[in-house]
Motif scaffolding. Structure first.
Motif, PDB file in Angstrom:
ATOM      1  N   SER A   1       9.255 -16.682 -33.413  1.00 29.60           N
ATOM      2  CA  SER A   1       8.770 -17.280 -34.659  1.00 29.60           C
ATOM      3  C   SER A   1       9.509 -18.418 -34.918  1.00 29.60           C
ATOM      4  CB  SER A   1       8.085 -16.379 -35.672  1.00 29.60           C
ATOM      5  OG  SER A   1       7.647 -17.182 -36.731  1.00 29.60           O
ATOM      6  N   SER A  39       9.935 -12.893 -43.817  1.00 29.91           N
ATOM      7  CA  SER A  39       9.471 -12.228 -45.024  1.00 29.91           C
ATOM      8  C   SER A  39      10.363 -12.628 -46.224  1.00 29.91           C
ATOM      9  CB  SER A  39      10.010 -10.600 -44.681  1.00 29.91           C
ATOM     10  OG  SER A  39      11.373 -10.636 -44.486  1.00 29.91           O
ATOM     11  N   THR A  50       8.660 -12.341 -37.807  1.00 29.94           N
ATOM     12  CA  THR A  50       8.240 -13.330 -38.726  1.00 29.94           C
ATOM     13  C   THR A  50       8.969 -13.569 -40.038  1.00 29.94           C
ATOM     14  OG1 THR A  50       6.131 -12.408 -39.282  1.00 29.94           O
ATOM     15  CG2 THR A  50       5.889 -13.610 -37.524  1.00 29.94           C
ATOM     16  N   ASP A 105       3.601 -17.998 -35.793  1.00 30.05           N
ATOM     17  CA  ASP A 105       3.579 -16.523 -36.477  1.00 30.05           C
ATOM     18  C   ASP A 105       2.334 -15.953 -35.747  1.00 30.05           C
ATOM     19  OD1 ASP A 105       2.930 -14.347 -38.320  1.00 30.05           O
ATOM     20  OD2 ASP A 105       3.572 -15.708 -40.088  1.00 30.05           O
ATOM     21  N   SER A 106       2.342 -14.735 -34.993  1.00 25.35           N
ATOM     22  CA  SER A 106       1.471 -14.092 -34.518  1.00 25.35           C
ATOM     23  C   SER A 106       0.496 -13.466 -35.472  1.00 25.35           C
ATOM     24  CB  SER A 106       1.805 -13.169 -33.414  1.00 25.35           C
ATOM     25  OG  SER A 106       2.561 -12.057 -34.198  1.00 25.35           O
ATOM     26  N   VAL A 107       0.669 -13.187 -36.923  1.00 25.94           N
ATOM     27  CA  VAL A 107      -0.163 -12.589 -37.691  1.00 25.94           C
ATOM     28  C   VAL A 107      -0.904 -13.799 -38.259  1.00 25.94           C
ATOM     29  CG1 VAL A 107      -0.027 -11.442 -40.015  1.00 25.94           C
ATOM     30  CG2 VAL A 107       1.899 -10.864 -38.383  1.00 25.94           C
ATOM     31  N   GLN A 108      -0.528 -14.932 -38.664  1.00 25.12           N
ATOM     32  CA  GLN A 108      -1.151 -16.024 -39.659  1.00 25.12           C
ATOM     33  C   GLN A 108      -1.755 -16.976 -38.522  1.00 25.12           C
ATOM     34  OE1 GLN A 108       1.397 -17.449 -42.223  1.00 25.12           O
ATOM     35  NE2 GLN A 108       1.142 -15.586 -43.653  1.00 25.12           N
ATOM     36  N   CYS A 109      -1.315 -17.251 -37.135  1.00 23.97           N
ATOM     37  CA  CYS A 109      -1.874 -17.870 -36.260  1.00 23.97           C
ATOM     38  C   CYS A 109      -2.591 -17.118 -35.081  1.00 23.97           C
ATOM     39  CB  CYS A 109      -0.684 -18.865 -35.679  1.00 23.97           C
ATOM     40  SG  CYS A 109      -1.151 -19.768 -34.183  1.00 23.97           S
ATOM     41  N   LYS A 150       9.330 -19.684 -37.673  1.00 22.47           N
ATOM     42  CA  LYS A 150       9.439 -19.379 -39.302  1.00 22.47           C
ATOM     43  C   LYS A 150      10.940 -18.791 -39.407  1.00 22.47           C
ATOM     44  CE  LYS A 150       4.824 -19.264 -40.837  1.00 22.47           C
ATOM     45  NZ  LYS A 150       3.880 -18.208 -41.609  1.00 22.47           N
ATOM     46  N   SER A 202       3.832  -7.860 -33.047  1.00 21.70           N
ATOM     47  CA  SER A 202       3.302  -9.054 -33.900  1.00 21.70           C
ATOM     48  C   SER A 202       3.688  -9.008 -34.898  1.00 21.70           C
ATOM     49  CB  SER A 202       1.730  -8.951 -33.474  1.00 21.70           C
ATOM     50  OG  SER A 202       1.374 -10.084 -34.040  1.00 21.70           O
ATOM     51  N   GLY A 203       4.198 -10.035 -35.775  1.00 24.89           N
ATOM     52  CA  GLY A 203       4.671  -9.885 -37.113  1.00 24.89           C
ATOM     53  C   GLY A 203       5.787  -9.399 -37.388  1.00 24.89           C
ATOM     54  N   CYS A 238      -1.467 -17.592 -31.590  1.00 19.08           N
ATOM     55  CA  CYS A 238      -0.264 -17.216 -31.397  1.00 19.08           C
ATOM     56  C   CYS A 238      -0.425 -15.383 -31.116  1.00 19.08           C
ATOM     57  CB  CYS A 238       0.740 -17.192 -32.580  1.00 19.08           C
ATOM     58  SG  CYS A 238       1.112 -19.135 -32.751  1.00 19.08           S
TER      59      CYS A 238
END
Length: 130
Positions: free
Chosen positions: A44, A128, A126, A13-17, A46, A122-123, A20
């Protein structure tokens, strides 16, 4: 018109990692002339589609940059010159390869991380809870 060079970025996940996010930003900060020659997407794990792409590309670790279905940067954030060199190796023609290599040391946009990540999507792919 030449076909674009396909880049798939396998992520958690490019927002939380952070790693990434850096992978996505490394592509988004490429010069605009190179941006016009590539097509890239974050996958992702996810999401079901991300798991399917991870399996299809035979991913082993996250994050990974795949260029034209080749696992190129596995859990290693590339230097911009390395990324450009790998794009040039997979260019659809000698003219495109030369153009990419000529742009190797010019016009990187390192000062706009948020803009780069937005451009990279980014994001956007991922999970939701909607």
């Amino acid at each position: 018109m030449e076909p674009k060079i396909r880049i798939d970025v396998l992520t958690l996940d490019s927002v939380q990692c952070a790693a990434c996010g850096y992978m996505m930003e490394s592509i988004a900060a490429l010069p605009q002339d190179i941006q016009a020659l590539i097509e890239y997407k974050e996958w992702s794990i996810k999401q079901k589609e991300g798991i399917a792409m991870f399996t299809k590309l035979k991913g082993k670790v996250l994050p990974t940059i795949c260029i034209e279905n080749d696992l190129v940067f596995q859990s290693i954030i590339p230097q911009y010159e390395e990324l450009i060199d790998e794009l040039a190796k997979r260019a659809p023609s000698d003219d495109i390869k030369k153009l990419i290599l000529d742009l190797r040391d010019h016009d990187f946009d390192f000062d706009n991380i948020k803009t780069n990540l937005d451009r990279a999507g980014s994001g956007h792919n991922t999970r939701s809870d909607e």
